[in-house]
Motif scaffolding. Structure first.
Motif, short mmCIF file in Angstrom:
data_model
loop_
_atom_site.label_atom_id
_atom_site.label_comp_id
_atom_site.label_asym_id
_atom_site.label_seq_id
_atom_site.Cartn_x
_atom_site.Cartn_y
_atom_site.Cartn_z
N TYR A 27 0.85 -1.23 -0.25
CA TYR A 27 -0.04 0.02 0.13
C TYR A 27 0.88 1.42 0.05
CZ TYR A 27 -3.77 3.43 1.50
OH TYR A 27 -4.63 4.31 1.34
N ASN A 87 0.52 5.02 1.57
CA ASN A 87 -0.33 5.80 2.39
C ASN A 87 -0.21 7.53 2.21
OD1 ASN A 87 -2.04 6.30 4.21
ND2 ASN A 87 -1.02 5.43 5.99
N VAL A 91 0.36 9.20 -4.62
CA VAL A 91 -0.36 8.14 -4.59
C VAL A 91 -0.30 7.34 -5.99
CG1 VAL A 91 -2.18 6.81 -3.77
CG2 VAL A 91 -1.43 8.50 -2.53
N GLY A 146 -3.35 2.35 -3.75
CA GLY A 146 -3.51 3.82 -2.46
C GLY A 146 -4.78 4.24 -2.60
#
Lengths: 646, 646
Positions: free
Chosen positions: B525, B527, B565, B577
């Motif tokens: 991921y 963030n 992102v 994201g």
């Protein structure tokens, strides 16, 4: 022979402007103007028709913002000075492997698998290994896609004047062309039986068409695309035909002139027949006979014929319409405060516009009104500003501080106000001064020597040319300065000995050779007004020669300028008059020297003003002397000498 | 891999400008620039090369200034109300006889033998006789030859920018052509291995040549005539050849860039070889690596490669040289005073230039610094002004009142400063506002929701978009407004429900369908930073779903923007994201909706500000709703509703 027919309606200026703008708004004239697509590289200064969105992101790739190594941030965690980490330097183009890194220069694309850059200064490279002593945060020193401009976001707003930086942004955002408002086409129709297109046709009574060129240039400056039509005679049908043709091709039509209510003024009648006249006559001076109409959904403006009137009314009724057509705000008219150098009268009920020169004299900003004649083109070129007198006023007193609207985009840093007797040598002085001191301009108001002395006394001028002969002493200027400027702050500087002489027809048909010939009964003289330097000179020279003024035919017929004297002689209504050589040259007259007079300059500058030494230096210079003497009739041997007035 | 080679010399900005200008002055660069003769009608905006003198007088004949009768003034003496005089009306064209007169209209040439006009209103005509009741003074109501302009006198000074009125004066004074300064030819040479000319060549690592177009447009605006050369590679010989070719054709050469002291920066070396380098490096930021040189008697300027640096250094070192070449004064940079919306740091020893937006918030003029990156083209287009931080300063505090140099000729009458979380709907709001209110512009600074709240609190913004979720209450925005803006003067207005979602690679190769998939151990991921609305949303949604943040790989890798992102995902360094749909669209990513969030506007206007009702009206309008919803992911059903914060 003229007409006293009243104007159909005569609105106040603000009412006329509001009616004009609102009517055009109501008929949708400002909505959805025609547009065109231009290459971005050819769009400088044009106005965007719509909002422009980015077609691509800027940057369009993730790039290194530093010289250094590209890493995967997670691989660097834990690195510190006391516990360096080693990363394997991978060959360019090879696939990324965990714990690897690539050498990158600023601007290089981030190799796949990497997401941070460590500056070269913080890396120690040896034998294929890059040793680092600090962890990298994800995306540090990386220019991320879209960091500057994101695809889809606004790049340039609508109704925006495209500047050089906008061209860069549009190109970077992936646009090759841009939609801009088409320049409104504006037909300019010169009309009038007396108007001619070329100087070759310029007989007495004829007027050269300069207005249509001036208006076309103004339209260009205001974002329009002018189309000058051929001159149309004062013939209703011809005007109507040209108007209809112009309406078909244009977004706006300007007719100049025929806007008064005279016998041969057809503009308003034609506009009434073809469309609707909203306004005929506005309570402004100059410019009253303006006609505002809408024909076939397009604005048609009849502008008055005098150049000053035509320009003023174009500024009031054409300029902002063209800007509004581009959805641009009204023209900005920067203002300064200045004190009037002299009283100005005004007609009650009329809003009056008076063009002025602007100069700072001894710390006070002065607005010097120029000649108010609506036909005076020179007042247009000499003006730096314009003052507006409210319609309820009968005039303004000298010294009044008031707002002056600036007319030029670039105002000279300094304007030297010269108010007094005129001489061509002053213009040359201005020229030399400008060459030495950047951004200085000289503005001359020609009000005669005594007027110049008064302007200096009131601190309303920097400089006054004077040539006043005291009959009793035979002295020039000093007695007058002593009398009228007893505590003179500035100084009196000699400029030239100047020849005055008799102006006579070419070839001197009456055989005039000296001043005493004026006593010949068959000759007619034309005189200058009492108080002028030239009149004083005449009287002095006649006295010296023992000639009584009573024997001179025409002695009591006074005119106000050297040129009026020359015109009298050229027109044959006088046989001779006293004046300067330049006036003779202008009208091709012969010149018979009579006397030399002393032409001096009163200077009114602060003692530390750097203009003062420059002026004196110019006056004393060889180049200036040669240049002025070349005009003929000048002797500058003593130029620049200070004259004692004590 | 870069170089730490110091610049040969690094001058202060003012020293560099003075040395540059003085050197060019000494070599005579500003003296006698080439001239050309243009038709007067094609001379608008050009600069006169010399003083222009009248070739003919204006008017060129003695003409009647009134409708009336032309008389010989002497014939009228003695006429009075009680003793009228009768003059014989002569047929037009017939010779004058004493006691005669002619009917004349305004503008008619004065018939030979006459020298005055009596207005028609003062004449009684019957049976071939004109009865007058007052004497005429010589030349009354006559426009005398040369009254406006005398042949031989100055019409337009040298080094004057020709305006529309000047065109009229020149034509009237008998000039068909005018001598103007030739536009200086300025070669613009783009250099660099990474630079490409077309978008088709635009691979990662390549940069589109936008600078040469921007600089060419700037040269045009400053009166020069640009000639863009083809892109030259970072090859010393190629640069040298192009320079020599350009010097032969041009009056000035601009090389962009290669001006740093890096391995492949050849500009300074080439200029040293061909001419004399006066300056390499100026203590300004951005723009330090500028090179000023004289080659073959012509100025050659190496400008740095980043667009903001290139434009700034062109303004500092190109603009006034082009103006001086026309003998025009330096460019005027109007300034206003404004208070800094936030503190700015500065490097001591460097003069820093920071571009700003300018807006009046609750009676206070605010300068909001834009992104300072030298590569940020958007900061060029968004800027309305620039502030300069003196070289001795380490930075300026928020709230400091300081001079701001205006960058645009036309500044919007009002700029609405929007400072907060960014959303495309805000741009549309600005667009709609601009359509309704003439001359209003919206300037968006994207600093996140909390930054927006702080800007409103400090009265440094009119508007802030916020989307802050209170985890405890599950409420948006209101708890934060209550906490940070307890005495809120303005109001909170709902804008939209906005979809946030997971950004994934096109085609969603990892088969991510919901937020809980993030717990899958093989997924990475990316963030957003703590305090951002999107981070708050993620935490809230994870909590609701009962997912611990500790199981999400990459949860601790924070980036600062939606686009960062998206870039992480697009580059393959993260699999997903959370972000807005627009960011996905910009990079061609797939978007998996996760949650709707409430996006509201804090408005900070005076209660009587007419923007306020307009904004609310726009938000509630059908057109605005449709336009925003068209972007995808928006629900505007409640837009424009006021949200109670009490």
């Amino acid at each position: 022979m003229g007409s006293n027919k009243a104007y159909l309606n005569c609105l106040q200026r603000d009412e006329a402007q509001a009616l004009w703008r609102n009517t055009l708004k109501e008929i949708g004239y400002f909505e959805r103007p025609p547009v065109e697509h231009l290459p971005v590289t050819a769009s400088l200064g044009r106005v965007t028709a719509g909002t422009v969105y980015a077609k691509q992101s800027v940057p369009h790739y993730n790039g290194s913002a530093m010289d250094g190594i590209a890493v995967y941030a997670s691989d660097t965690y834990g690195a510190q000075e006391t516990a360096p980490k080693g990363l394997t330097l991978l060959p360019p183009g090879s696939p990324f492997t965990p714990g690897g890194c690539y050498a990158v220069d600023t601007g290089d694309a981030m190799p796949a698998g990497t997401n941070a850059v460590i500056m070269i200064e913080d890396v120690h490279i040896s034998e294929g290994t890059a040793e680092i002593i600090a962890a990298a945060a994800p995306w540090q020193h990386v220019r991320i896609i879209g960091e500057d401009i994101v695809a889809g976001e606004l790049v340039i707003a609508e109704h925006h004047v495209i500047a050089p930086v906008d061209i860069a942004a549009l190109l970077a955002a992936g646009l090759d062309t841009v939609e801009v408002v088409k320049r409104p086409k504006v037909a300019v129709i010169p009309t009038g039986d007396e108007i001619v297109a070329t100087r070759e046709e310029l007989q007495p009574g004829a007027i050269l068409d300069v207005n249509s060129h001036m208006l076309a240039a103004a339209v260009t400056e205001w974002g329009g695309q002018p189309a000058r039509k051929s001159i149309v005679r004062d013939n209703r049908q011809a005007i109507e035909e040209t108007l209809i043709e112009s309406l078909a091709e244009s977004d706006m039509v300007i007719i100049n002139a025929g806007t008064s209510a005279g016998r041969e003024d057809y503009t308003a009648a034609v506009l009434s027949a073809i469309g609707e006249v909203l306004v005929h006559g506005v309570a402004i001076k100059p410019g009253k006979p303006v006609v505002l109409a809408v024909c076939q959904g397009k604005p048609v403006i009849g502008l008055p014929g005098y150049p000053v009137s035509a320009m003023l009314t174009a500024e009031l009724f054409v300029r902002d319409i063209l800007l509004a057509r581009h959805k641009l705000p009204p023209y900005e008219t920067p203002q300064v405060e200045a004190a009037l150098s002299k009283a100005v009268a005004s007609t009650i009920g009329m809003e009056e516009y008076i063009r002025v020169s602007i100069g700072d004299v001894q710390g006070k900003r002065i607005a010097a009104p120029l000649n108010r004649g609506a036909g005076m083109i020179s007042s247009l070129t000499k003006a730096q500003g314009v003052i507006r007198i409210e319609r309820g006023s009968t005039g303004l007193p000298a010294g009044l501080s008031m707002p002056v609207t600036l007319l030029r985009k670039r105002r000279p840093a300094r304007t030297i106000l010269s108010v007094g007797s005129h001489d061509l040598a002053l213009e040359l002085l201005g020229l030399f001064l400008r060459r030495r001191m950047e951004n200085v301009a000289l503005s001359c108001a020609n009000v005669g020597s005594m007027g110049g002395i008064m302007a200096i006394r009131n601190n309303e001028a920097h400089m006054a040319g004077i040539h006043l002969l005291d009959e009793q002493s035979g002295c020039y200027n000093v007695p007058f300065v002593k009398k009228y400027l007893p505590g003179l702050q500035g100084c009196l500087i000699h400029l030239a000995m100047r020849e005055q002489g008799l102006l006579v027809l070419p070839g001197n048909p009456k055989g005039i050779t000296r001043l005493s010939d004026l006593a010949r009964p068959e000759l007619t003289y034309v005189n200058r007004q009492r108080g002028s330097g030239t009149r004083m000179l005449l009287d002095y020279e006649l006295g010296k020669a023992g000639i009584s003024v009573s024997v001179i035919t025409g002695y009591d017929k006074e005119v106000g300028t050297h040129m009026a004297v020359a015109a009298s002689v050229a027109a044959g209504t006088a046989d001779a008059g006293l004046g300067v050589q330049a006036a003779a040259q202008a009208l091709g007259l012969d010149f018979i020297p009579v006397a030399k007079e002393q032409y001096d300059l009163l200077l009114n500058f602060a003692p530390d003003d750097d203009c003062l030494p420059e002026i004196i230096d110019i006056l004393k210079s060889e180049e200036f002397r040669l240049e002025v003497e070349r005009l003929g009739g000048y002797d500058l041997r003593e130029a620049g000498e200070m004259i004692s007035v004590n």
